[in-house]
Each structure stands twice: as structure tokens, then as C-alpha cells.
Design a protein around this motif. Structure first.
Motif: not given
Length: 426
Positions: A103-108, A171-172, A184-187, A214-217
Motif C-alpha cells: 500500500y504505497h510501498g508499505h506492508f500490512p 511521505s504518503w 495506518h492507511w487502508s484502501p 532516497p525517494t519519498y523522505p
């Protein structure tokens, strides 16, 4: 793939060994949770398993996987497994994670170790968990540093880790200028849980990695205006005649000074808010003194039996602390505190093994918790409790994981961005 080791008999040597030999034994036996007890399909770390048998479910802990990676590094360095065996296991884990929904590169928090599907931690917690993800990357960045040979296998391993690392949108979780990271973020439910990651607790590593990306700080203001602005951040009061710089009264459960500091080296680490070795030592000593003074008159507590943290309990899973003391001791609490209180930790280790071992020692080392007051002894092992035992004892003995994590160039960039000082940053 891992072996189930059903109904395995464990011999516990009774002859008194040297301290070093006992530390070897405990680390190696505990490592087996992550090697032999891993999920048989993915090789990922099970959330928990039993004293005598593996669970029937496929529940995998993402944070536990990070600790598992670090335990595999320790096992490789100490020669319990070969370098090739370690790379083979890690390659399989990474290949599985690359196919796992993120989820935006993060795992549950939890995934199915057979299918990779997200397993909801709660009704609305069915998406990205930035804290569990940070524990995973703490381990993976150590592996990226450790497996540094210029050959195809290790280069591929590093590239797999880097791809996942650069893909995570830290950063999301700052939500376009929100003054803290959101847990947390949920779809399906978006930000509806609305839980800010604020200190002081186990989550310093989350901000360090969010600043290191290095990409989304994240902007450093998120750390200073979010993490450090909680009403439970600065303390400064005394408990059992010991001053506590940060955190809730009495310090909270001891995992606060373990999880983030599996990789972050607290020695000489400081920023605008604290000297982190002092913070962790004071927290540990308050926890120890509570058990020694034993105001609740819990059976068995004392100089040789201490350590309150989150663990299993006769009533379920409880965040044990001096102000939430149910009479339950968790071996991980004292054993993961070797870097902070080595003499006290060694006395506890001797008591756990020599005196209580027939009740709490098994195929993967010490079981999760026990209560002499209630004549209760857990028959479970938990990933997030077993991992720090291997890792923090190793950090006490050699500093291995601290050296690896603090040498990572991205980590160094992140710590500098947040205003940290450390001997590793010179």
C-alpha cells in the motif's frame, strides 16, 4: 523450506557453563524460531508458534520478518548457517514480499505466508502499517550492508532490497503537511483510524527511516512537530529514585528501548531531546527496580527475576509495565536489555535457565512469559519477542547489527536530516 519439528524433545544441559557459552546457547536456540520455525512456503517469520508444534494458520508478522532477517545475519556471522544458506532463505523471502500486496510501498501488519494476502489486524486495519514496515526495513538495510560481496548472488540480494526500499512512500503517511506520520492507511477505509505516530514509544526507527528514504523522505518538521510534540514525550520526573528523560511514567513496557534500537546504536546517539543511551538505561533500571522492590508482592520477583514488557498473559496479550503489572515476567524484557544492564540481565538469564528452565525452556529457547503468582507458564513463542533476544544480545557482545545499520548511507542521511549526532556520523 523450514521443518515443522513437531513434538520435538529438547535437551537442556544442566552443567553450569560460562556466561559466554550460555549466551551462545540462548542466541542459537532462539534463532531456530526464525530458521526452522519459519513459514514452510514463504520462509517468512510466523507471528507465533507453540512450544511443541507449529500453528495451523498461515499468519506472518511483517515486523517479525525484520527481526528474523537480523537474526539470520547473526547466525551467518557466528557460523550456525552458511552464507549461501542465508542468501537462499533471504532470496526466497524477498521474492515472496515482492509479490505481496503493498500500500504505497508499505506492508500490512500481517500477511498470509502461503498466499501473500493481507490479513486484517483490525476491522479497519487492512492496509499499510508504516511502523511494522519500518521494523522490516531495519532488518533489510542491515542485510544490504552485510551481504556486500561483489558476486551475482549478493549483488542480486542487495538490488532486491533496494528496489523495495526505494518503492516505499514514507511521505504518503505525512498526509500532505500533516504534522506527524499516520500509522495506518487502508484502501478500503483511508485514514479513518487516524492514529498519529507520536513519541515516546517504540517508533523512533519509523521517523529515522522516513527521513532516510532516497525517494519519498519526510520533511524534518514532521519529526519535530509530530513525534516530539506528544504530551507523553518529555518526562523528567523520578521513579524509584531514577530520572526518566522521555516517555510515560515509569517508562512503559521495555520493548520501547528494544525494537528501534535493534539497528539504531544508542551509544553516543543524541538529538535536541535526549541522550538515547541514558534514556534506555534509565528506563531499564526503573523496570528492574520495580521488580526488585515489588510493591505488588508478586511471587518470584527480585534481583534475579525481572522484566516487564508486552507479551502473552493468562488473560491474552498485555503491555506489561510497572504501572500495569499483572505478575507476568517476559524473558525477552531482561534478555534484550543486555546492552543497558548487563549484570542484571545475566542474573536473570541464569535464573531463567538454571532454575526455571524446566518450565520455560524449549525448542526455540525461552517461551514468551510466565507468572509464578498464577502458576502459569506460556507455551508460545512470539516473533517480536524472540527476535530482540538474538539481536540485542549480539549488539551487547559485538555491536554487529548496530555497526551495519548505522553504516548505511541512507540511514546516515536521515539521521543528519533530523539533527542527530552519533560517533557513526563523524
Amino acid at each position: 523450506m523450514p521443518s515443522s519439528h513437531k513434538q520435538q524433545t529438547i535437551n537442556r544441559p544442566h552443567a553450569r557453563s560460562s556466561d559466554e557459552a550460555l549466551l551462545d546457547l540462548v542466541q542459537r536456540q532462539t534463532f531456530r524460531f526464525f530458521w526452522e520455525g519459519a513459514h514452510p512456503v514463504s520462509g517468512l517469520t510466523r507471528d507465533r508458534t507453540g512450544l511443541d508444534a507449529d500453528p495451523d494458520d498461515d499468519l506472518v508478522s511483517i515486523g517479525g520478518c525484520g527481526f528474523g532477517v537480523m537474526a539470520i545475519i547473526v547466525a551467518t556471522e557466528r557460523g550456525w548457517i552458511t552464507r549461501a544458506e542465508a542468501i537462499g532463505r533471504l532470496d526466497g523471502m524477498l521474492a515472496f514480499l515482492a509479490r505481496t500486496p503493498c500500500y504505497h510501498g508499505h506492508f500490512p501488519h500481517y500477511v498470509n505466508g502461503r498466499t501473500g494476502a493481507t490479513i486484517a489486524f483490525g476491522r479497519k486495519d487492512d492496509g499499510g502499517d508504516i511502523v511494522e514496515t519500518s521494523f522490516l526495513f531495519q532488518g533489510l538495510l542491515c542485510a544490504r550492508q552485510y551481504f556486500n560481496r561483489d558476486d551475482a548472488a549478493e549483488t542480486s540480494l542487495r538490488d532486491r532490497i533496494t528496489w523495495l526500499w526505494r518503492d516505499a512512500e514514507w511521505s504518503w503517511h505525512a498526509r500532505n503537511g500533516h504534522n506527524a506520520l499516520t500509522w495506518h492507511w487502508s484502501p478500503n477505509h483511508g485514514w479513518s483510524l487516524d492514529a498519529d505516530v507520536r513519541g515516546w514509544n517504540e517508533c523512533l526507527i519509523t521517523y529515522a527511516l522516513a527521513a532516510a528514504s532516497p525517494t519519498y523522505p519526510i520533511d524534518p518538521a514532521v519529526y519535530h512537530n509530530g513525534w516530539a510534540q506528544s504530551r507523553r514525550f518529555i518526562n523528567g520526573r523520578r521513579f524509584y529514585d531514577i530520572e526518566l528523560p522521555l516517555g510515560p511514567d515509569f517508562g512503559g513496557p521495555l520493548f520501547f528501548c528494544h525494537y528501534s534500537f535493534c539497528g539504531l546504536d544508542p551509544r553516543g546517539l543524541k538529538d535536541a531531546y535526549a541522550f538515547y543511551l541514558e534514556q534506555n538505561m534509565q528506563h531499564t533500571l526503573i523496570n528492574y527496580e520495580h521488580c526488585v522492590r515489588n510493591p505488588n508482592r508478586c511471587k518470584g520477583y527480585g534481583r534475579n527475576v525481572w522484566g516487564l514488557t508486552a507479551s502473552d498473559d493468562p488473560t491474552g496479550y498485555v503491555a506489561h509495565a510497572p504501572d500495569n503489572d499483572t505478575g507476568v515476567i517476559s524473558p525477552t524484557a531482561a534478555l534484550s536489555s543486555f546492552p543497558y544492564a548487563p549484570q542484571q540481565a545475566m542474573r536473570a538469564l541464569r535464573q531463567f535457565y538454571d532454575v526455571l528452565g524446566d518450565r520455560i525452556w524449549g525448542r526455540f529457547g525461552f517461551t514468551d512469559a510466565f507468572s509464578e503468582s498464577q502458576d502459569w507458564y506460556a507455551k508460545t513463542y512470539l516473533a517480536i519477542d524472540q527476535g530482540p533476544i538474538v539481536i540485542m544480545i549480539e549488539n551487547y557482545r559485538t555491536g554487529l547489527l548496530w555497526k551495519l545499520f548505522m553504516a548505511d548511507p541512507d540511514v546516515q542521511t536521515g539521521l543528519r536530516r533530523l539533527g542527530f549526532e552519533s560517533p557513526h556520523l563523524v
